[in-house]
Write a protein that holds these residues in place. Sequence first.
Motif, PDB file in Angstrom:
ATOM      1  N   GLU A 157     -17.619  12.480  20.243  1.00  0.00           N
ATOM      2  CA  GLU A 157     -18.228  12.245  18.937  1.00  0.00           C
ATOM      3  C   GLU A 157     -17.987  10.825  18.441  1.00  0.00           C
ATOM      4  O   GLU A 157     -18.813  10.276  17.714  1.00  0.00           O
ATOM      5  N   LEU A 158     -16.886  10.188  18.838  1.00  0.00           N
ATOM      6  CA  LEU A 158     -16.653   8.795  18.447  1.00  0.00           C
ATOM      7  C   LEU A 158     -17.637   7.866  19.140  1.00  0.00           C
ATOM      8  O   LEU A 158     -18.168   6.943  18.516  1.00  0.00           O
ATOM      9  N   ALA A 159     -17.878   8.096  20.420  1.00  0.00           N
ATOM     10  CA  ALA A 159     -18.855   7.275  21.140  1.00  0.00           C
ATOM     11  C   ALA A 159     -20.241   7.447  20.531  1.00  0.00           C
ATOM     12  O   ALA A 159     -20.974   6.473  20.339  1.00  0.00           O
ATOM     13  N   ARG A 160     -20.597   8.676  20.203  1.00  0.00           N
ATOM     14  CA  ARG A 160     -21.913   8.916  19.592  1.00  0.00           C
ATOM     15  C   ARG A 160     -21.991   8.308  18.199  1.00  0.00           C
ATOM     16  O   ARG A 160     -23.028   7.788  17.795  1.00  0.00           O
ATOM     17  N   ALA A 161     -20.898   8.374  17.451  1.00  0.00           N
ATOM     18  CA  ALA A 161     -20.883   7.768  16.122  1.00  0.00           C
ATOM     19  C   ALA A 161     -21.039   6.253  16.218  1.00  0.00           C
ATOM     20  O   ALA A 161     -21.723   5.641  15.384  1.00  0.00           O
ATOM     21  N   CYS A 162     -20.451   5.645  17.232  1.00  0.00           N
ATOM     22  CA  CYS A 162     -20.612   4.207  17.437  1.00  0.00           C
ATOM     23  C   CYS A 162     -22.062   3.874  17.772  1.00  0.00           C
ATOM     24  O   CYS A 162     -22.622   2.913  17.247  1.00  0.00           O
ATOM     25  N   ARG A 163     -22.663   4.672  18.637  1.00  0.00           N
ATOM     26  CA  ARG A 163     -24.075   4.443  18.975  1.00  0.00           C
ATOM     27  C   ARG A 163     -24.955   4.618  17.742  1.00  0.00           C
ATOM     28  O   ARG A 163     -25.902   3.870  17.532  1.00  0.00           O
ATOM     29  N   LEU A 164     -24.630   5.615  16.935  1.00  0.00           N
ATOM     30  CA  LEU A 164     -25.384   5.859  15.712  1.00  0.00           C
ATOM     31  C   LEU A 164     -25.257   4.671  14.762  1.00  0.00           C
ATOM     32  O   LEU A 164     -26.242   4.192  14.214  1.00  0.00           O
ATOM     33  N   SER A 165     -24.039   4.177  14.573  1.00  0.00           N
ATOM     34  CA  SER A 165     -23.838   3.062  13.648  1.00  0.00           C
ATOM     35  C   SER A 165     -24.538   1.798  14.142  1.00  0.00           C
ATOM     36  O   SER A 165     -25.102   1.049  13.345  1.00  0.00           O
ATOM     37  N   MET A 166     -24.542   1.566  15.438  1.00  0.00           N
ATOM     38  CA  MET A 166     -25.239   0.389  15.958  1.00  0.00           C
ATOM     39  C   MET A 166     -26.749   0.559  15.828  1.00  0.00           C
ATOM     40  O   MET A 166     -27.461  -0.413  15.562  1.00  0.00           O
ATOM     41  N   GLY A 167     -27.253   1.770  15.986  1.00  0.00           N
ATOM     42  CA  GLY A 167     -28.676   2.011  15.776  1.00  0.00           C
ATOM     43  C   GLY A 167     -29.069   1.775  14.327  1.00  0.00           C
ATOM     44  O   GLY A 167     -30.111   1.159  14.043  1.00  0.00           O
ATOM     45  N   ILE A 168     -28.249   2.258  13.396  1.00  0.00           N
ATOM     46  CA  ILE A 168     -28.514   2.028  11.977  1.00  0.00           C
ATOM     47  C   ILE A 168     -28.477   0.539  11.663  1.00  0.00           C
ATOM     48  O   ILE A 168     -29.319   0.022  10.916  1.00  0.00           O
ATOM     49  N   ALA A 169     -27.508  -0.160  12.235  1.00  0.00           N
ATOM     50  CA  ALA A 169     -27.415  -1.617  12.014  1.00  0.00           C
ATOM     51  C   ALA A 169     -28.645  -2.332  12.566  1.00  0.00           C
ATOM     52  O   ALA A 169     -29.155  -3.272  11.945  1.00  0.00           O
ATOM     53  N   MET A 170     -29.136  -1.883  13.704  1.00  0.00           N
ATOM     54  CA  MET A 170     -30.332  -2.506  14.275  1.00  0.00           C
ATOM     55  C   MET A 170     -31.534  -2.291  13.351  1.00  0.00           C
ATOM     56  O   MET A 170     -32.329  -3.209  13.142  1.00  0.00           O
ATOM     57  N   VAL A 171     -31.671  -1.082  12.813  1.00  0.00           N
ATOM     58  CA  VAL A 171     -32.758  -0.812  11.869  1.00  0.00           C
ATOM     59  C   VAL A 171     -32.634  -1.735  10.662  1.00  0.00           C
ATOM     60  O   VAL A 171     -33.623  -2.335  10.213  1.00  0.00           O
ATOM     61  N   ALA A 172     -31.421  -1.873  10.118  1.00  0.00           N
ATOM     62  CA  ALA A 172     -31.204  -2.732   8.962  1.00  0.00           C
ATOM     63  C   ALA A 172     -31.557  -4.189   9.272  1.00  0.00           C
ATOM     64  O   ALA A 172     -32.192  -4.868   8.456  1.00  0.00           O
ATOM     65  N   MET A 173     -31.181  -4.652  10.447  1.00  0.00           N
ATOM     66  CA  MET A 173     -31.476  -6.034  10.810  1.00  0.00           C
ATOM     67  C   MET A 173     -32.975  -6.245  11.011  1.00  0.00           C
ATOM     68  O   MET A 173     -33.527  -7.272  10.596  1.00  0.00           O
TER      69      MET A 173
END
Length: 177
Positions: A157-173
Amino acid sequence: MHGPASSGWLLVALCAVTGAYCLVRMRSGGEALMGFGMAAMAVPAAAFTPPSWAWFAYAFVFGAASVRALWAARAGAHHLHHLAGAGAMVYMSVVMAGSPAHAHGQGGSGVPLLTGALLLYFAGYVLLTGVRLVPVTAVAGNGAGHDGSAGWGERPELARACRLSMGIAMVAMLLTL
């Protein structure tokens, strides 16, 4: 890739922590590179405006990461996501290098169709990753501690949470492009 300074700093922190976690796990150097690269690109312009050559350096580094991800994609489809991420970083770097006076995220300088396609991809990725994150159970005997729980670096779940946070950051950027 910036809006207000406070959200920019939050994006920097999120990406830096994600990159550090990926680096500590040493499972994916590509994800760590992506996290740190996104953190560097998200620093608010009021704090630091990179020199004009920095955007070309970003494009070169993430271009090399794209080639590596393309090569690794022969072994599995997951690497295609890394290719999309590195390609998006190249795209954002090139747009920023070509923006008037290197506006550092003042918007309106990307190709709308390509930006929209990347936004759709990463928004879908965020939704899919978020759904996969919901009930995750640790596999017993796989990096388990004395009490049978998974070690902190082996928790899926930590690895998936990291992927999720990077995906959200990419959307924001991409939204600020």
